[in-house]
Design a protein around this motif. Sequence first.
Motif, PDB file in Angstrom:
ATOM      1  N   TYR A   1      34.156  43.271   0.352  1.00  0.00           N
ATOM      2  CA  TYR A   1      34.113  42.734   1.710  1.00  0.00           C
ATOM      3  C   TYR A   1      35.498  42.249   2.066  1.00  0.00           C
ATOM      4  O   TYR A   1      36.025  41.343   1.418  1.00  0.00           O
ATOM      5  CB  TYR A   1      33.119  41.566   1.820  1.00  0.00           C
ATOM      6  CG  TYR A   1      31.689  41.943   1.516  1.00  0.00           C
ATOM      7  CD1 TYR A   1      30.868  42.497   2.498  1.00  0.00           C
ATOM      8  CD2 TYR A   1      31.166  41.765   0.242  1.00  0.00           C
ATOM      9  CE1 TYR A   1      29.561  42.843   2.213  1.00  0.00           C
ATOM     10  CE2 TYR A   1      29.856  42.116  -0.041  1.00  0.00           C
ATOM     11  CZ  TYR A   1      29.067  42.663   0.947  1.00  0.00           C
ATOM     12  OH  TYR A   1      27.765  43.008   0.657  1.00  0.00           O
TER      13      TYR A   1
ATOM     14  N   LYS B   1      26.419  34.589  -1.659  1.00  0.00           N
ATOM     15  CA  LYS B   1      26.231  34.755  -0.214  1.00  0.00           C
ATOM     16  C   LYS B   1      27.268  33.959   0.579  1.00  0.00           C
ATOM     17  O   LYS B   1      27.782  34.431   1.587  1.00  0.00           O
ATOM     18  CB  LYS B   1      24.812  34.325   0.190  1.00  0.00           C
ATOM     19  CG  LYS B   1      23.777  35.359  -0.185  1.00  0.00           C
ATOM     20  CD  LYS B   1      22.401  34.940   0.246  1.00  0.00           C
ATOM     21  CE  LYS B   1      21.402  36.051  -0.065  1.00  0.00           C
ATOM     22  NZ  LYS B   1      20.029  35.657   0.219  1.00  0.00           N
ATOM     23  N   ILE B   2      27.588  32.770   0.114  1.00  0.00           N
ATOM     24  CA  ILE B   2      28.599  31.955   0.807  1.00  0.00           C
ATOM     25  C   ILE B   2      29.969  32.618   0.710  1.00  0.00           C
ATOM     26  O   ILE B   2      30.726  32.667   1.682  1.00  0.00           O
ATOM     27  CB  ILE B   2      28.620  30.524   0.217  1.00  0.00           C
ATOM     28  CG1 ILE B   2      27.371  29.781   0.681  1.00  0.00           C
ATOM     29  CG2 ILE B   2      29.865  29.761   0.638  1.00  0.00           C
ATOM     30  CD1 ILE B   2      27.209  28.420   0.083  1.00  0.00           C
TER      31      ILE B   2
ATOM     32  N   ASP C   1      30.051  35.651   3.000  1.00  0.00           N
ATOM     33  CA  ASP C   1      30.141  35.189   4.378  1.00  0.00           C
ATOM     34  C   ASP C   1      31.571  34.705   4.682  1.00  0.00           C
ATOM     35  O   ASP C   1      32.140  35.016   5.723  1.00  0.00           O
ATOM     36  CB  ASP C   1      29.138  34.052   4.576  1.00  0.00           C
ATOM     37  CG  ASP C   1      28.777  33.870   6.029  1.00  0.00           C
ATOM     38  OD1 ASP C   1      28.746  34.881   6.740  1.00  0.00           O
ATOM     39  OD2 ASP C   1      28.538  32.719   6.437  1.00  0.00           O
ATOM     40  N   GLY C   2      32.138  33.963   3.740  1.00  0.00           N
ATOM     41  CA  GLY C   2      33.482  33.427   3.940  1.00  0.00           C
ATOM     42  C   GLY C   2      34.562  34.491   3.933  1.00  0.00           C
ATOM     43  O   GLY C   2      35.648  34.301   4.481  1.00  0.00           O
TER      44      GLY C   2
ATOM     45  N   HIS D   1      34.600  37.182   5.529  1.00  0.00           N
ATOM     46  CA  HIS D   1      34.697  37.935   6.779  1.00  0.00           C
ATOM     47  C   HIS D   1      35.840  37.498   7.688  1.00  0.00           C
ATOM     48  O   HIS D   1      36.209  38.206   8.601  1.00  0.00           O
ATOM     49  CB  HIS D   1      33.364  37.857   7.541  1.00  0.00           C
ATOM     50  CG  HIS D   1      32.277  38.625   6.851  1.00  0.00           C
ATOM     51  ND1 HIS D   1      32.429  39.919   6.414  1.00  0.00           N
ATOM     52  CD2 HIS D   1      31.025  38.271   6.482  1.00  0.00           C
ATOM     53  CE1 HIS D   1      31.327  40.335   5.829  1.00  0.00           C
ATOM     54  NE2 HIS D   1      30.459  39.348   5.843  1.00  0.00           N
TER      55      HIS D   1
END
Lengths: 117, 192
Positions: free
Chosen positions: B16, B181-182, B185-186, B188
């Motif tokens: 990601y 997940k954190i 998310d971070g 991005h």
Amino acid sequence: MFLINCPYCGEREQAEFSCGGEAHIVRPKNPPELTDDQWSEYLFMRKNIKGIQFERWNHSNGCRRWFNVARNTATDEILKIYNMGEKPPNISGDALDTPSGEPEIGSGNISTTYTKK
Amino acid sequence: MLKRESVLKDQGIQVYNGIEFEELSHIPKINLRGQSDNKDFMSSSGTILDILLPTEPNISNVTVNAKVIWLGPNEWLVEINNENKFKEIFSKLQSTLNPQNTAVTDLTENRTIIKVSGHNLYTLLAKFMVIDLDTVLQKETAVAQTLFIKVPILLVRNHKYSEKPSIDIHTNRSHAQYIYKILVDGSHNLDF
């Protein structure tokens, strides 16, 4: 938040540590021989100083070691960190003046200065 | 027999925004406890592991078969990359060390490792922890126990100075998805 310099891991934020309360409280050698007052004094009564207080801290989210800290409770300034078992260092500092004039011991709670007759 | 399941469901390497995520599940791990000033303990465990237990705080010692991570002055985490070797080492440690003042615990199913790497890795991690990564993970063999938001984690640096940052995040299995997940998310918005 304030930073604590762990003797092993170095400087870390306070959230990683747990405070174990006042240091240098020695467990009485013969508890059965104590009166209820003496036992409750040992168990419950703490100085709660406004100013320099000697405390036990544990780096619970790090190396899990205990150590002693001399901390100014009015400013959160840490003046000395020393090992468990060592004697308290001879340090002094000025507590902040309080506008309402609370006593140094048991600040804000006059009942803790009460002495038994 | 207990069916082994990866926390992240064996997703393999996920990328990601230039950050790679991979779960290294079921890597055999041993928690070893004993006094570092006990010469018998230090020499016996060193002989069995074929590597000295690090006594310097916050570093790891690495060999071909094992990585020994300092957790405290009397506690180490041993990561072994071969299942058969693990069984041999674990039973040797249990039979050789004095059980009265040492402890050998199998943590394989208790912990998992999320391996993260990428050029912006420190920027990503700094979003979620107060620790100064540049200082704490300065050495090539550095490790650090800290909090990720409120979750206790162990960071283990993998990369050399010339390589792109790569860190193993050791955590309890039950916290792994939360952390993953954190982090995803971070990742991005790392281009600020």
